[in-house]
Design an enzyme around this catalytic site. Sequence first.
Site, short mmCIF file in Angstrom:
data_model
loop_
_atom_site.label_atom_id
_atom_site.label_comp_id
_atom_site.label_asym_id
_atom_site.label_seq_id
_atom_site.Cartn_x
_atom_site.Cartn_y
_atom_site.Cartn_z
N TYR A 26 5.28 3.39 7.02
CA TYR A 26 5.65 2.02 6.56
C TYR A 26 5.70 2.28 5.40
O TYR A 26 5.66 1.31 4.59
CB TYR A 26 4.42 1.36 7.25
CG TYR A 26 4.07 1.09 8.53
CD1 TYR A 26 5.10 0.42 9.35
CD2 TYR A 26 3.26 1.83 8.87
CE1 TYR A 26 5.14 0.62 10.61
CE2 TYR A 26 3.01 1.65 10.80
CZ TYR A 26 4.12 0.68 11.67
OH TYR A 26 4.29 1.29 12.66
N HIS A 103 10.21 -5.87 10.92
CA HIS A 103 10.08 -5.39 11.07
C HIS A 103 9.92 -4.10 9.86
O HIS A 103 11.49 -4.52 9.67
CB HIS A 103 9.72 -4.65 12.54
CG HIS A 103 10.05 -5.74 13.64
ND1 HIS A 103 8.88 -5.59 14.23
CD2 HIS A 103 10.21 -6.72 14.43
CE1 HIS A 103 8.12 -6.81 14.76
NE2 HIS A 103 9.23 -6.99 14.70
#
Length: 148
Positions: A26, A103
Amino acid sequence: MSTPRRLLLLNGPNLNLLGIREPDVYGSQTLADVVALVTATAAEAGYGVDALQSNHEGVLIDAIHAARTEAAGIVINAGGLTHTSVALRDALSGVALPVAEVHISDVREREPFRHHSYIADVAVVHVIGRGVAGYADATRELIAAIGA
Ligand code: CA2
């Protein structure tokens, strides 16, 4: 009644851990960085941003309901609820605001259970796998879709 010049930025479960855990997946930017990025991007077009992160589905749903009269559109990364929550999808569909689904990671290249999104077909903008920068892209595309 005129459309409010505000966007709702929603982040779902575990996204409070951004920049703290799993930087390989991430990245190293934090949730505060995400909020600052979306706020600055929206401001370029004269939009304000109300940001909320929650680990609780009902809290997210309540915020979506409130946005019906308080926002012109919603930028959402629903986290894992993307792949499980009919209720979140129904809330987004019910308020009938334009939605941008974001996302950070490329869910299409990850485990099969991440390939389905309950939100995808109620969103008008989809930004997947562009890292945190994708939130800025989603914000710009959402504002363009609002068209005001
Ligand atoms: O790629 C994304 O943005 C996701 O929405 C992130 C969700 C995941 O369940 C989706 O499949 C894809 C997970 C959010 C968890 O975020 C963390 C951040 C740092 C450390 C641990 C979790």
